[in-house]
Motif scaffolding. Structure first.
Motif, short mmCIF file in Angstrom:
data_model
loop_
_atom_site.label_atom_id
_atom_site.label_comp_id
_atom_site.label_asym_id
_atom_site.label_seq_id
_atom_site.Cartn_x
_atom_site.Cartn_y
_atom_site.Cartn_z
N SER A 275 0.81 -1.22 0.00
CA SER A 275 0.00 0.00 0.00
C SER A 275 0.84 1.27 0.00
O SER A 275 0.38 2.34 -0.42
N SER A 276 2.08 1.17 0.44
CA SER A 276 2.93 2.36 0.51
C SER A 276 3.62 2.69 -0.81
O SER A 276 4.20 3.76 -0.95
N ASP A 277 3.57 1.77 -1.78
CA ASP A 277 4.25 1.96 -3.06
C ASP A 277 3.24 2.20 -4.17
O ASP A 277 2.15 1.64 -4.15
N THR A 278 3.62 3.01 -5.16
CA THR A 278 2.73 3.28 -6.29
C THR A 278 3.51 3.33 -7.59
O THR A 278 4.69 3.68 -7.62
N LEU A 279 2.81 2.96 -8.66
CA LEU A 279 3.31 3.13 -10.02
C LEU A 279 2.37 4.09 -10.73
O LEU A 279 1.15 3.92 -10.69
N GLU A 280 2.93 5.11 -11.39
CA GLU A 280 2.10 6.04 -12.13
C GLU A 280 2.77 6.42 -13.43
O GLU A 280 3.99 6.41 -13.56
N ALA A 281 1.93 6.73 -14.42
CA ALA A 281 2.42 7.11 -15.75
C ALA A 281 1.84 8.46 -16.12
O ALA A 281 0.68 8.76 -15.81
N THR A 282 2.64 9.25 -16.83
CA THR A 282 2.21 10.58 -17.25
C THR A 282 2.44 10.74 -18.74
O THR A 282 3.52 10.42 -19.26
N VAL A 283 1.42 11.22 -19.44
CA VAL A 283 1.51 11.59 -20.84
C VAL A 283 0.96 13.02 -20.94
O VAL A 283 -0.20 13.27 -20.58
N ALA A 284 1.81 13.95 -21.41
CA ALA A 284 1.43 15.36 -21.40
C ALA A 284 1.04 15.75 -19.97
O ALA A 284 1.82 15.56 -19.05
N ASN A 285 -0.19 16.22 -19.77
CA ASN A 285 -0.64 16.61 -18.43
C ASN A 285 -1.55 15.57 -17.80
O ASN A 285 -2.20 15.84 -16.79
N ASP A 286 -1.59 14.39 -18.38
CA ASP A 286 -2.48 13.33 -17.92
C ASP A 286 -1.67 12.30 -17.13
O ASP A 286 -0.83 11.59 -17.69
N THR A 287 -1.93 12.21 -15.83
CA THR A 287 -1.25 11.25 -14.96
C THR A 287 -2.24 10.23 -14.44
O THR A 287 -3.31 10.59 -13.95
N LYS A 288 -1.88 8.94 -14.55
CA LYS A 288 -2.75 7.87 -14.08
C LYS A 288 -1.95 6.90 -13.22
O LYS A 288 -0.77 6.63 -13.50
N THR B 103 6.21 9.05 -19.17
CA THR B 103 7.07 9.01 -17.99
C THR B 103 6.42 8.08 -16.98
O THR B 103 5.26 8.27 -16.59
N VAL B 104 7.15 7.05 -16.58
CA VAL B 104 6.62 6.06 -15.65
C VAL B 104 7.44 6.13 -14.36
O VAL B 104 8.66 5.93 -14.38
N LYS B 105 6.75 6.42 -13.27
CA LYS B 105 7.42 6.59 -11.98
C LYS B 105 6.99 5.49 -11.00
O LYS B 105 5.80 5.19 -10.88
#
Length: 251
Positions: free
Chosen positions: A67-80, A107-109
């Protein structure tokens, strides 16, 4: 470069391919022991960001995010946030975006709260294309050449081409095989001698029955991999186009 890979039945995948059926929570794994395969694929209508995380290497335990970790992706101004997706022997994380055009940057964080570190990969899609030849249900003799042509080629990119065949054996069973042509120059055309393919050389094939072949053409660009991931981690963005039910006669 060409390689042959035989398909196996789903229930045998874990044993034969070396895939792990075990899952480890990310809180229990040091960051630099996390192997990642982060990739973007587009079929021409949208794009999918997929992240696979394993312990130490490609065939290590699947890693499930705590629960403390996350994966997120951003394209332009759209982050999911990437959502967990589970199959029989696999766990990965996915997000879908509307964008799929050439040079779209992702961008994948991977945010690791316990270590207070964020691992960042960037990937860029190549240009969309279409398969011009062959056509669905087109028939070829195994003595012929299969000429694959595609649009919008760019010699600065590379492609992988995979043929997947289903052929009947003399005992009535169906044999499945793959043959891959990797790192093809993106010049719009690839010619394959069908009689040179191992998938059509088996003496046990029933030559009275036709084989069906599916085609996958994948134009790709490699992305960067954050140095904090385990050695051998991967990152790749690709446009994929598929063609089903090419007929190959064996007589």
């Amino acid at each position: 470069m060409r390689k042959l890979t035989c398909l196996v039945l789903p229930f045998a995948l874990a044993t034969i391919s070396g895939c792990s059926t075990e899952t480890t929570e990310s809180d229990n794994v040091k960051t630099q022991a996390i192997w990642s395969n982060i990739y973007v694929t587009s079929g021409g209508e949208d794009s999918r960001v997929i992240a696979e995380l394993n312990l130490s290497g490609e065939f290590g335990n699947n890693i499930s995010l705590s629960s403390s970790d996350t994966l997120e992706a951003t394209v332009a101004n759209d982050t999911k946030t990437l959502e967990k997706h589970t199959e029989v022997f696999d766990v990965d994380y996915r997000a879908v975006f509307e964008q799929f055009n050439e040079n779209t940057e992702y961008t994948v964080k991977f945010v690791r709260s316990e270590d207070n570190i964020t691992l960042t990969n960037t990937l860029t899609l190549p240009a969309p294309f279409e398969i011009l030849a062959p056509q669905t249900n087109q028939s070829f003799s195994k003595e012929e050449q299969l000429v694959i042509e595609w649009s919008n080629f760019n010699s600065g990119d590379k492609l992988d081409v995979k043929l997947s065949s289903a052929c009947k054996l003399k005992d009535g069973a169906t044999q499945f095989n793959n043959e891959s042509f990797d790192n093809i120059t993106d010049d719009g055309k690839l010619t394959i001698d069908l009689d040179a393919l191992d998938m059509f050389k088996d003496e046990n094939l029933n030559t009275r029955q036709d084989c069906t072949v599916d085609l996958l053409v994948e134009r790709f660009r490699l992305g960067n991999v954050d140095s904090n991931y385990a050695t051998g981690s991967k990152s790749r963005a690709s446009q994929q186009r598929r063609l089903k039910d090419i007929i190959v006669t064996l007589r």
